[in-house]
Design a protein around this motif. Structure first.
Motif, PDB file in Angstrom:
ATOM      1  N   ASN A 123       0.842  -1.196   0.000  1.00 13.07           N
ATOM      2  CA  ASN A 123       0.000   0.000   0.000  1.00 13.07           C
ATOM      3  C   ASN A 123       0.877   1.245   0.000  1.00 13.07           C
ATOM      4  N   VAL A 124       0.626   2.144  -0.939  1.00  6.98           N
ATOM      5  CA  VAL A 124       1.387   3.386  -1.085  1.00  6.98           C
ATOM      6  C   VAL A 124       0.515   4.548  -0.632  1.00  6.98           C
ATOM      7  N   SER A 125       1.053   5.387   0.245  1.00 13.27           N
ATOM      8  CA  SER A 125       0.306   6.539   0.735  1.00 13.27           C
ATOM      9  C   SER A 125       0.153   7.590  -0.367  1.00 13.27           C
ATOM     10  N   LEU A 126      -0.999   8.278  -0.366  1.00 13.12           N
ATOM     11  CA  LEU A 126      -1.220   9.330  -1.354  1.00 13.12           C
ATOM     12  C   LEU A 126      -0.251  10.487  -1.172  1.00 13.12           C
ATOM     13  N   PHE A 127       0.220  10.694   0.060  1.00  8.10           N
ATOM     14  CA  PHE A 127       1.104  11.817   0.352  1.00  8.10           C
ATOM     15  C   PHE A 127       2.582  11.431   0.269  1.00  8.10           C
ATOM     16  N   SER A 128       2.875  10.190  -0.054  1.00  6.54           N
ATOM     17  CA  SER A 128       4.254   9.743  -0.193  1.00  6.54           C
ATOM     18  C   SER A 128       4.738  10.004  -1.615  1.00  6.54           C
ATOM     19  N   LYS A 129       5.796  10.780  -1.763  1.00  4.71           N
ATOM     20  CA  LYS A 129       6.310  11.081  -3.091  1.00  4.71           C
ATOM     21  C   LYS A 129       7.021   9.892  -3.712  1.00  4.71           C
ATOM     22  N   LYS A 130       7.646   9.066  -2.878  1.00  9.36           N
ATOM     23  CA  LYS A 130       8.392   7.937  -3.412  1.00  9.36           C
ATOM     24  C   LYS A 130       8.327   6.785  -2.415  1.00  9.36           C
ATOM     25  N   THR A 131       8.084   5.598  -2.936  1.00 13.50           N
ATOM     26  CA  THR A 131       8.074   4.381  -2.136  1.00 13.50           C
ATOM     27  C   THR A 131       8.916   3.339  -2.868  1.00 13.50           C
ATOM     28  N   CYS A 132       9.904   2.799  -2.166  1.00 10.70           N
ATOM     29  CA  CYS A 132      10.812   1.823  -2.767  1.00 10.70           C
ATOM     30  C   CYS A 132      10.728   0.504  -2.010  1.00 10.70           C
ATOM     31  N   PHE A 133      11.011  -0.581  -2.710  1.00 15.58           N
ATOM     32  CA  PHE A 133      10.986  -1.897  -2.088  1.00 15.58           C
ATOM     33  C   PHE A 133      11.902  -2.840  -2.848  1.00 15.58           C
ATOM     34  N   LYS A 134      12.251  -3.904  -2.179  1.00 16.54           N
ATOM     35  CA  LYS A 134      13.141  -4.919  -2.740  1.00 16.54           C
ATOM     36  C   LYS A 134      12.430  -6.258  -2.703  1.00 16.54           C
ATOM     37  N   VAL A 135      12.449  -6.961  -3.810  1.00 12.26           N
ATOM     38  CA  VAL A 135      11.851  -8.291  -3.915  1.00 12.26           C
ATOM     39  C   VAL A 135      12.985  -9.309  -3.985  1.00 12.26           C
ATOM     40  N   ASP A 136      12.967 -10.241  -3.052  1.00 12.17           N
ATOM     41  CA  ASP A 136      14.018 -11.251  -2.970  1.00 12.17           C
ATOM     42  C   ASP A 136      13.381 -12.631  -3.043  1.00 12.17           C
ATOM     43  N   PRO A 137      13.299 -13.243  -4.244  1.00 16.23           N
ATOM     44  CA  PRO A 137      12.675 -14.566  -4.367  1.00 16.23           C
ATOM     45  C   PRO A 137      13.671 -15.680  -4.052  1.00 16.23           C
ATOM     46  N   ILE A 138      13.158 -16.869  -3.980  1.00 18.71           N
ATOM     47  CA  ILE A 138      14.015 -18.038  -3.770  1.00 18.71           C
ATOM     48  C   ILE A 138      14.667 -18.410  -5.094  1.00 18.71           C
ATOM     49  N   GLY A 139      15.987 -18.421  -5.080  1.00 19.31           N
ATOM     50  CA  GLY A 139      16.699 -18.759  -6.306  1.00 19.31           C
ATOM     51  C   GLY A 139      16.527 -17.675  -7.354  1.00 19.31           C
ATOM     52  N   ASN A 140      16.268 -18.110  -8.569  1.00 19.31           N
ATOM     53  CA  ASN A 140      16.083 -17.187  -9.690  1.00 19.31           C
ATOM     54  C   ASN A 140      14.643 -17.244 -10.199  1.00 19.31           C
ATOM     55  N   ALA A 141      13.691 -17.295  -9.242  1.00 17.25           N
ATOM     56  CA  ALA A 141      12.271 -17.445  -9.590  1.00 17.25           C
ATOM     57  C   ALA A 141      11.747 -16.197 -10.287  1.00 17.25           C
ATOM     58  N   GLN A 142      10.755 -16.393 -11.132  1.00 13.37           N
ATOM     59  CA  GLN A 142      10.141 -15.304 -11.878  1.00 13.37           C
ATOM     60  C   GLN A 142       8.913 -14.796 -11.133  1.00 13.37           C
ATOM     61  N   TYR A 143       8.697 -13.486 -11.176  1.00 14.17           N
ATOM     62  CA  TYR A 143       7.557 -12.861 -10.482  1.00 14.17           C
ATOM     63  C   TYR A 143       7.115 -11.647 -11.292  1.00 14.17           C
TER      64      TYR A 143
END
Length: 430
Positions: A123-143
């Motif tokens: 969930n991204v806030s309407l008042f947030s100018k930027k939201t960053c995240f990191k996705v770390d899957p198992i192995g080299n899985a596709q998402y």
């Protein structure tokens, strides 16, 4: 002998500490880029686009739309799903995103507590100018990653439920149907919390089991969140277990509510009504994304709900002030008989002139009117300017009521020359 035992115990405790430390070191992640200063590529997301990725990647969503009242029920979400499980770390900016690669004991501890899943929503806030995240899957899985900006019917439903609960709290607090339905719903949702609360009443004071009770409440809250998070899976794959739970716990909750009965005491009803109103305002606040709009609607709801009380106070204050003010309106001046007769004559002349003008206007339909009246010639003479009364009508009126002023005298004697022979002289009554 005693000294030997102390040495052996100390050796055993030291070995135990070394084993625990070795286990912790084995569990620590291998960070190869801890201090290299290498920055990873960051993918900027756009609304509605799908990004199919594989391996560990970093993403940032920039909110370029300034929030206004039009975005009251708008929600920004980033959906991530895959066929295999993965972890997601969310931060506020790019610098914090790069710091995720640097090892820290607190970050490592949080990664142990963070659960893995194959589908999640950020969930991204309407008042947030930027939201960053990191996705770390198992192995080299596709998402797949997809940001979405949409009208959230859930937020609107939450706001609507809160508003209805606030305005109808008085009637709901006295309703038996609401009492039983609310009791059964509370029993089914918070059955574990209620169970631990009942067990706590039977434990003696200063019992070490109170620590277990506190832990049980925390576990109950976590279990409730876990159930709601996986409610669709439970209803789809374990529907018979859910149905049995609802039947058993619902029956027990209904029996408890039936045993104690609905609220009768007026103070208890008022407390329930106030509680429902506060809960309704909380739902209104949670159902609106913009805080300024939420506070404005809450103030308006409070003012509307209690509008009758300040109006009653103002009326009561005005009545008390009115007793000390000796103000009387001035009586209206009545018309004399001559003024009344003169005004009647002027208004009658004005009305007759307006009627003649209307009859001569294009909007008037003469054929339709002539077909409905008994004397068309008299009506035509009136439109051309003749008096509206016949001499005999004026005479009858004069005999019964008097002439009533100069207007009737003019009507009597203001006739054409060709009608002079039809005039009947009338004597004025004494």
């Amino acid at each position: 002998m005693a000294g030997c035992m102390k040495i052996i115990n100390g050796f055993i405790s030291a070995n135990a500490r070394l084993m625990v430390l070795a286990v912790l070191l084995m569990c620590l992640p291998q960070i190869s880029q801890q201090d290299t200063g290498e920055e990873h590529e960051i993918t900027n997301l756009r609304d509605g686009d799908e990004y199919v990725m594989s391996g560990s990647n970093r993403f940032c969503y920039r909110n370029t739309v300034l929030p206004t009242w039009r975005q009251t029920w708008t929600r920004i979400q980033v959906k991530v799903w895959s066929s295999k499980v993965f972890k997601v770390d969310t931060v506020e900016g790019e610098e914090e995103l790069q710091e995720l690669d640097r090892f820290s004991f607190w970050g490592w501890f949080q990664s142990l507590l963070r659960e893995k899943h194959n589908e999640t929503v950020i969930n991204v806030s309407l008042f947030s100018k930027k939201t960053c995240f990191k996705v770390d899957p198992i192995g080299n899985a596709q998402y797949t990653v997809k940001p979405i900006r949409k009208f959230d019917i859930y937020l609107f439903s939450l706001f609507l439920a809160g508003a209805l609960l606030f305005f109808f709290a008085d009637s709901l607090s006295r309703s038996q149907a609401f009492f039983y339905s609310a009791g059964m719903s509370t029993g089914m949702i918070a059955s574990l919390i209620i169970l631990f609360f009942i067990l706590a009443r039977f434990l003696p004071k200063k019992s070490p089991f109170y620590v277990l009770i506190v832990g049980g409440w925390s576990f109950s809250v976590y279990a409730i969140q876990l159930v709601f998070r996986n409610l669709s899976i439970i209803l789809r794959e374990h529907w018979h277990v859910a149905l049995g739970y609802v039947a058993i716990v619902g029956f027990i909750s209904f029996a408890v509510c039936y045993r104690y009965g609905p609220l009768v005491d007026e103070k208890s009803i008022n407390i329930l009504s106030w509680t429902l109103q506060l809960f309704g305002l909380l739902l209104v606040y949670l159902g609106i994304q913009i805080q300024q709009v939420a506070f404005a609607l809450i103030v308006a709801a409070l003012f509307t709900k209690n509008l009758g009380y300040p109006v009653y106070l103002l009326v009561a204050a005005w009545r008390k002030i009115k007793q000390y003010i000796h103000w009387k309106p001035q009586p209206r001046r009545l018309l004399t008989e001559e003024e009344y007769q003169k005004e009647a004559e002027e208004e009658t002349r004005r009305a007759l002139e307006e009627l003649r003008k209307y009859c001569n206007s294009p909007e008037f339909s003469p054929w339709k009117t002539v077909s409905r009246i008994q004397s068309p010639k008299r009506f035509a003479d009136f439109v051309e300017g003749s008096p509206h009364l016949m001499p005999n009508e004026v005479s009858v009126h004069a005999q019964e009521y008097g002439f009533g002023g100069s207007f009737f005298e003019d009507e009597l004697f203001d006739t054409d020359d060709e009608d002079d022979n039809d005039i009947v002289p009338v004597m004025k009554p004494e």
